[in-house]
Design a protein around this motif. Structure first.
Motif, mmCIF file in Angstrom:
data_model
loop_
_atom_site.group_PDB
_atom_site.id
_atom_site.type_symbol
_atom_site.label_atom_id
_atom_site.label_comp_id
_atom_site.label_asym_id
_atom_site.label_seq_id
_atom_site.Cartn_x
_atom_site.Cartn_y
_atom_site.Cartn_z
ATOM 1 N N UNK A 1 -7.423 -13.221 6.314
ATOM 2 C CA UNK A 1 -7.346 -12.944 7.741
ATOM 3 C C UNK A 1 -7.684 -11.476 7.965
ATOM 4 N N UNK A 2 -8.216 -11.186 9.134
ATOM 5 C CA UNK A 2 -8.530 -9.798 9.471
ATOM 6 C C UNK A 2 -7.460 -9.210 10.380
ATOM 7 N N UNK A 3 -6.984 -8.050 10.014
ATOM 8 C CA UNK A 3 -6.096 -7.272 10.876
ATOM 9 C C UNK A 3 -6.697 -5.876 10.968
ATOM 10 N N UNK A 4 -7.208 -5.537 12.148
ATOM 11 C CA UNK A 4 -7.950 -4.294 12.317
ATOM 12 C C UNK A 4 -7.218 -3.250 13.147
ATOM 13 N N UNK B 1 -9.320 -5.391 6.467
ATOM 14 C CA UNK B 1 -9.300 -4.455 7.593
ATOM 15 C C UNK B 1 -10.605 -3.675 7.637
ATOM 16 N N UNK B 2 -11.280 -3.719 8.765
ATOM 17 C CA UNK B 2 -12.496 -2.930 8.950
ATOM 18 C C UNK B 2 -12.112 -1.523 9.391
ATOM 19 N N UNK B 3 -12.541 -0.538 8.630
ATOM 20 C CA UNK B 3 -12.162 0.846 8.910
ATOM 21 C C UNK B 3 -13.245 1.563 9.697
ATOM 22 N N UNK B 4 -12.849 2.077 10.854
ATOM 23 C CA UNK B 4 -13.710 2.938 11.663
ATOM 24 C C UNK B 4 -12.840 4.079 12.182
ATOM 25 N N UNK B 5 -13.410 4.920 12.995
ATOM 26 C CA UNK B 5 -12.636 6.028 13.545
ATOM 27 C C UNK B 5 -11.453 5.529 14.373
ATOM 28 N N UNK B 6 -11.584 4.308 14.935
ATOM 29 C CA UNK B 6 -10.540 3.820 15.845
ATOM 30 C C UNK B 6 -9.219 3.548 15.144
ATOM 31 N N UNK C 1 -4.115 3.535 9.074
ATOM 32 C CA UNK C 1 -4.171 2.777 7.821
ATOM 33 C C UNK C 1 -2.808 2.626 7.140
ATOM 34 N N UNK C 2 -1.992 3.682 7.041
ATOM 35 C CA UNK C 2 -0.678 3.489 6.413
ATOM 36 C C UNK C 2 0.178 2.464 7.155
ATOM 37 N N UNK C 3 0.125 2.492 8.489
ATOM 38 C CA UNK C 3 0.910 1.533 9.277
ATOM 39 C C UNK C 3 0.390 0.117 9.093
ATOM 40 N N UNK C 4 -0.934 -0.035 9.015
ATOM 41 C CA UNK C 4 -1.516 -1.369 8.804
ATOM 42 C C UNK C 4 -1.139 -1.889 7.430
ATOM 43 N N UNK C 5 -1.188 -1.014 6.424
ATOM 44 C CA UNK C 5 -0.798 -1.423 5.075
ATOM 45 C C UNK C 5 0.658 -1.882 5.044
ATOM 46 N N UNK C 6 1.534 -1.143 5.701
ATOM 47 C CA UNK C 6 2.949 -1.547 5.757
ATOM 48 C C UNK C 6 3.095 -2.915 6.416
ATOM 49 N N UNK D 1 0.832 -5.334 6.550
ATOM 50 C CA UNK D 1 0.285 -6.357 5.652
ATOM 51 C C UNK D 1 1.297 -6.722 4.574
ATOM 52 N N UNK D 2 1.944 -5.725 4.004
ATOM 53 C CA UNK D 2 2.948 -5.976 2.965
ATOM 54 C C UNK D 2 4.110 -6.777 3.538
ATOM 55 N N UNK D 3 4.559 -6.407 4.746
ATOM 56 C CA UNK D 3 5.700 -7.090 5.353
ATOM 57 C C UNK D 3 5.399 -8.550 5.669
ATOM 58 N N UNK D 4 4.123 -8.873 5.865
ATOM 59 C CA UNK D 4 3.745 -10.248 6.202
ATOM 60 C C UNK D 4 3.675 -11.156 4.980
ATOM 61 N N UNK D 5 3.694 -10.556 3.782
ATOM 62 C CA UNK D 5 3.685 -11.364 2.569
ATOM 63 C C UNK D 5 2.313 -11.638 1.985
ATOM 64 N N UNK D 6 1.334 -10.822 2.334
ATOM 65 C CA UNK D 6 -0.020 -11.014 1.807
ATOM 66 C C UNK D 6 -0.059 -10.745 0.303
#
Length: 420
Positions: A161-164, A202-207, A212-217, A219-224
């Motif tokens: 799944x994508x989470x951007x 996750x597609x990384x752009x300036x936006x 990124x650290x918050x997205x990583x946290x 993703x981990x919390x979701x059980x990926x």
């Protein structure tokens, strides 16, 4: 635009990285090696000395370009469709038969939204029956408990799944569909309920670089099982996002951060479409006095940056073959010749395998066999896929260039003496 996929891409982002040991679905969107790029037996030798065996380990397969998202970065500029002339069910079976006849790759079923095909479960089950590892990159909206059960019944081993973005607002703005973030959260709930493994891309752009650290946290919390950020390749609608590309300096900082985090998180965490990560990985280990070997680093030591045309391929919804979903250069057509013939004989694939012939720094960098630079990004910025990676800041030493030139001179001399 299914998730992002190391694999094919109808819509969404790019290939997800599937470890050869644990599976990995590509994500929608793009072809290539994403995440973990096993070099495996591409270095194996057989026949005459020096001959290499090139075997596909990941194939990103755009089963349809139809999609229920409208992602701002989509390399295929996918819409809902329908799209004409897509592969028939029988043509899909024939393709899988041919692939299984000479190799055993992970098959990344992507799109568009692969679940918009009425025969998707039959195709997945057919590949499973042949012994292929079938994975999928759905968008999220169609992932219900019922469809997750169909995934499991057809042998699909992992989805991506994508989470951007770190929240609904940032993700939905990127995907340009309200409710996209909520749909992914619901989809993840459903795969967790039924016990189907998933990864996040996750597609990384300036936006979202700062998030990124918050997205990583998250993703981990979701059980990926894995998180594979991928660096934007500006093709398709993504070509309009060149100004959203992070700078080469931020690129280097981000890849270094990925390296620093790899042993600090409980899941697999590697970037995709960022081949010089493998240069940074080795540089950092060398500074610690650690030699990278399969014995000490497992798959990390056997993984490669750009796998396009080497152990990765992309097949479009109409049967066109490319080295990846982001380099829109046709290398063959499975409706005209079997995939194995294209894999062995495509002139573009052969160019991808000749690292010493890459232009600029990429052709003589001492890390070229583990990095290779992004051929699609080189094409996007120079219109020449053999040019050097434009977002790499590393300057190889002059000794590396001299060593490459000496090697090519020896090979030329050997070829000349053999022909005589």
């Amino acid at each position: 635009m299914g998730g992002n996929t190391p694999g094919g891409n109808g819509g969404g982002g790019h290939p997800a990285g599937i470890p050869m040991t644990g599976g990995h679905p590509g994500g929608a969107g793009h072809g290539h090696g994403a995440g973990i790029h096993p070099q495996d037996d591409t270095e194996a030798k057989h026949g005459k000395p020096g001959a290499k065996v090139w075997s596909p380990r990941l194939i990103a397969w755009e089963l349809t370009r139809s999609c229920n998202l409208d992602c701002i970065h989509c390399r295929a500029a996918a819409r809902f469709g329908p799209y004409p002339n897509e592969l028939t069910t029988q043509e899909c079976y024939d393709f899988l038969d041919n692939v299984a006849s000479f190799s055993n790759p992970i098959m990344i079923m992507t799109g568009g939204e692969p679940m918009l095909r009425d025969d998707i479960w039959d195709i997945a089950a057919y590949g499973t029956k042949l012994g292929l590892r079938m994975v999928m990159a759905p968008c999220g909206f169609l992932v219900t408990e019922e469809t997750v059960q169909k995934m499991i019944d057809s042998g699909i081993q992992r989805v991506s799944f994508s989470i951007d973005g770190k929240d609904a607002e940032s993700h939905d703005n990127f995907r340009r569909v309200k409710g996209a973030f909520a749909s992914v959260m619901t989809a993840i709930e459903n795969v967790n309920k039924l016990g189907l493994d998933f990864q996040v891309n996750t597609t990384i752009t300036k936006h979202n670089l700062a998030d990124l650290p918050a997205i990583l946290d998250l993703v981990i919390s979701l059980g990926a099982k894995a998180h594979h950020p991928f660096l934007l390749v500006p093709t398709g609608r993504g070509a309009e996002l060149k100004d959203q590309e992070i700078s080469p300096e931020d690129y280097e900082k981000s890849l270094t951060w990925f390296y620093e985090m790899r042993d600090k998180v409980p899941i697999q965490f590697k970037p995709t479409c960022a081949p010089h990560y493998y240069r940074i990985f080795r540089q950092q280990e060398k500074e610690k006095g650690i030699k990278v070997t399969p014995e000490t680093h497992g798959m990390d030591a056997m993984s490669k940056g750009c796998m396009g045309g080497q152990s990765f391929a992309f097949v479009s919804n109409t049967g066109k073959v490319q080295i990846c979903g982001f380099l829109d250069t046709e290398c063959g057509d499975i409706r005209k010749e079997p995939f194995n013939h294209i894999w062995d004989n495509s002139s573009v694939f052969k160019e991808m395998r000749a690292w010493d012939d890459y232009e600029g720094r990429c052709g003589y960098c001492e890390y070229r066999s583990v990095c290779g630079g992004c051929r699609a990004r080189a094409f996007a910025f120079t219109e020449d896929y053999m040019e050097e990676e434009p977002f790499c800041t590393y300057q190889p030493p002059e000794s590396a260039k001299n060593a490459r030139d000496a090697k090519k001179a020896r090979e030329a001399a050997e070829a000349s003496s053999t022909s005589e």
